[in-house]
Design a protein around this motif. Structure first.
Motif: not given
Ligand SMILES: [Zn+2]
Length: 109
Positions: A31-35
């Motif tokens: 669930g980590i957001k990518t930039e």
């Protein structure tokens, strides 16, 4: 929470990736957001990129490169949550942070 559907090239299988308003996607495992709004873990044909997330999951390796991918994501996520992995941030990220991060992809523990 928005999702994007990716259709697999070689069968009827399709899967969903969670994205934000700008089009940046979230790792379907942790669930980590990518930039980078252009980046996806799988390409437009549903084939893995072989990129490795902070959680240590390698798209195309940890999912065997063969759909359905969801089972591999779920299995890996359990090990990640339980600090069972020697790589990635499994042992370094707190359980609270992991639980918070998973809300990004609609997983509430
Ligand atoms: Zn991840």
């Amino acid at each position: 929470m928005k999702t994007e559907t990716i259709k697999y090239l070689y069968s009827d299988y399709q899967f969903e990736i969670t994205i934000d308003e700008k089009g940046c996607c979230f790792c379907p495992v942790c669930g980590i957001k990518t930039e980078n709004e252009n980046w996806r873990p799988y390409d437009e044909n549903g084939l893995p990129t072989y990129d490795i997330c902070e959680c240590g999951f390698e798209y195309g390796f940890d999912d065997s490169g063969v759909p359905p991918y969801e089972k591999s994501w779920d299995r890996y996520r359990k090990s990640w949550l339980n600090e069972e992995l020697e790589f990635g941030d499994s042992k370094t990220k707190s359980l609270e942070k992991k639980i918070e991060q998973l809300k990004n992809i609609g997983i509430f523990i």
